[in-house]
Scaffold this active site. Structure first.
Site, short mmCIF file in Angstrom:
data_model
loop_
_atom_site.label_atom_id
_atom_site.label_comp_id
_atom_site.label_asym_id
_atom_site.label_seq_id
_atom_site.Cartn_x
_atom_site.Cartn_y
_atom_site.Cartn_z
N HIS A 241 2.86 4.89 3.75
CA HIS A 241 3.73 5.38 4.82
C HIS A 241 3.62 6.91 4.91
O HIS A 241 3.67 7.59 3.88
CB HIS A 241 5.18 4.97 4.55
CG HIS A 241 6.10 5.41 5.62
ND1 HIS A 241 6.15 4.81 6.86
CD2 HIS A 241 6.98 6.45 5.67
CE1 HIS A 241 7.02 5.44 7.62
NE2 HIS A 241 7.54 6.43 6.93
N ASN B 264 1.77 -0.83 0.63
CA ASN B 264 1.76 -0.23 1.96
C ASN B 264 1.72 1.29 1.80
O ASN B 264 2.18 1.82 0.79
CB ASN B 264 3.02 -0.63 2.74
CG ASN B 264 3.01 -0.08 4.16
OD1 ASN B 264 1.98 -0.09 4.83
ND2 ASN B 264 4.15 0.44 4.61
N MET C 38 0.12 -2.59 11.93
CA MET C 38 1.32 -2.33 12.72
C MET C 38 2.10 -3.60 13.06
O MET C 38 2.52 -3.78 14.21
CB MET C 38 0.94 -1.58 14.01
CG MET C 38 0.19 -0.28 13.77
SD MET C 38 1.08 0.86 12.68
CE MET C 38 2.27 1.49 13.84
N ARG C 39 2.31 -4.45 12.07
CA ARG C 39 3.15 -5.62 12.28
C ARG C 39 4.19 -5.68 11.17
O ARG C 39 3.87 -5.38 10.01
CB ARG C 39 2.33 -6.94 12.23
CG ARG C 39 1.21 -7.03 13.21
CD ARG C 39 1.63 -6.98 14.64
NE ARG C 39 2.61 -8.01 15.02
CZ ARG C 39 3.29 -8.00 16.16
NH1 ARG C 39 3.13 -7.01 17.01
NH2 ARG C 39 4.12 -8.97 16.45
N GLY D 238 -8.30 3.00 10.60
CA GLY D 238 -8.76 2.56 9.29
C GLY D 238 -9.31 3.68 8.41
O GLY D 238 -10.16 3.44 7.56
N SER D 239 -8.78 4.91 8.58
CA SER D 239 -9.27 5.98 7.71
C SER D 239 -8.81 5.75 6.26
O SER D 239 -9.53 6.11 5.32
CB SER D 239 -8.85 7.35 8.22
OG SER D 239 -7.47 7.53 8.10
N ASP E 294 9.71 -0.27 5.15
CA ASP E 294 9.37 0.90 4.31
C ASP E 294 10.41 1.15 3.22
O ASP E 294 10.72 2.30 2.89
CB ASP E 294 9.19 2.16 5.18
CG ASP E 294 8.12 1.97 6.24
OD1 ASP E 294 7.09 1.34 5.93
OD2 ASP E 294 8.30 2.43 7.38
C1 GRF Z 1 -1.36 6.23 8.39
O1 GRF Z 1 -0.69 7.42 8.68
C2 GRF Z 1 -0.48 5.32 7.59
O2 GRF Z 1 0.38 6.01 6.73
C3 GRF Z 1 0.32 4.63 8.66
O3 GRF Z 1 -0.58 4.43 9.71
C4 GRF Z 1 -1.62 5.39 9.65
C5 GRF Z 1 -2.92 4.64 9.57
O4 GRF Z 1 -4.03 5.48 9.64
N1 GRF Z 1 0.93 3.43 8.12
P1 GRF Z 1 -5.48 4.86 9.39
O5 GRF Z 1 -5.63 3.65 10.30
O6 GRF Z 1 -5.60 4.51 7.94
O7 GRF Z 1 -6.43 5.96 9.80
#
Ligand code: GRF
Length: 218
Positions: free
Chosen positions: A112, A110, A93-94, A15-16, A148
């Site tokens: 990516h 989203n 991740m779904r 969740g950064s 994507d």
């Molecule tokens: C990021 O690289 C994002 O682009 C991808 O998953 C990662 C999530 O990182 N979809 P975080 O959980 O926001 O740290």
């Protein structure tokens, strides 16, 4: 506080990006607030981050549902109850189904970790390294029915170094993600984004100088 547009953020892990969105909102750089953090994983660190900021959280475990559609229907119910006008996937991740997409048309973003349409799917930085590109980056796009493939809102370019590993490249890309995701959200909430076919038009923003960074390593 009541009239501030609500953003729902969906996470599965660290969740950064969520943190970057919360911070931008708290600094007043986004005309909206995160009003719900939803995860399919009870142990996602993103939920912890939300709690620290007093943001309501919800866990909807995909394993408890018989089909992707039933899972998505529950997501829709929880998000609707939050009053969110924008849904941001941030490391969620779904793969979602039309049940989810049709509930929030052109209201789901989203992020990516690659310059789409190159390297969609999982492990964007590793794919870029394997291919040998000199530059990669990240993309904020509207979600559509593909993986994507949706209309692109903002991208940032990141150089690939000769001694990069998947981790070092992913970290350099992530820094840029934290910069462009809040920007895209701001444009959306300011009502500047119009989607026409594959293209996203940014009304009132002829040129967005800050969107192409001069020194991505800084
Ligand atoms: C990021 O690289 C994002 O682009 C991808 O998953 C990662 C999530 O990182 N979809 P975080 O959980 O926001 O740290």
């Amino acid at each position: 506080m009541k009239n501030v547009p609500v953003i729902a953020v969906l996470v599965s892990g660290s969740g950064s990006n969520l943190q970057a969105i919360i911070d931008a909102s708290e600094r007043g750089e986004i005309p909206g607030r995160v009003g719900l953090v939803l995860s399919n994983k009870a142990d996602a660190f993103g939920l912890e981050r939300a709690r620290k900021h007093g943001i309501p959280t919800a866990v909807v475990d995909h394993k408890m549902f018989a089909s992707r559609e039933a899972f998505d229907a529950k997501l829709v119910e929880v998000i609707r109850a939050s009053g969110a006008v924008l849904v941001c996937l941030a490391g969620f991740m779904r793969v979602v189904t039309p049940v989810f997409l049709r509930a929030f048309p052109h209201r789901i973003l989203n992020i990516h970790p690659a310059l789409l349409p190159s390297f969609p799917g999982t492990h964007g930085p590793a794919q870029a390294l394997r291919y040998g590109v000199r530059f990669s980056g990240c993309t904020v796009h509207f979600l559509d029915e593909g993986v994507d493939t949706g209309p692109i809102v903002v991208q940032a370019v990141v150089p690939v170094h000769g001694d990069d590993t998947e981790d070092t490249l992913a970290a350099r890309i992530l820094k840029e993600e934290h910069r462009i995701y809040p920007m895209a959200i701001r444009l959306f909430l300011e009502g500047r984004l119009t989607v026409s076919g594959r293209k996203v038009f940014t009304r009132g923003v002829e040129k967005i100088p800050d969107f192409s960074r001069r020194n991505p390593d800084a």
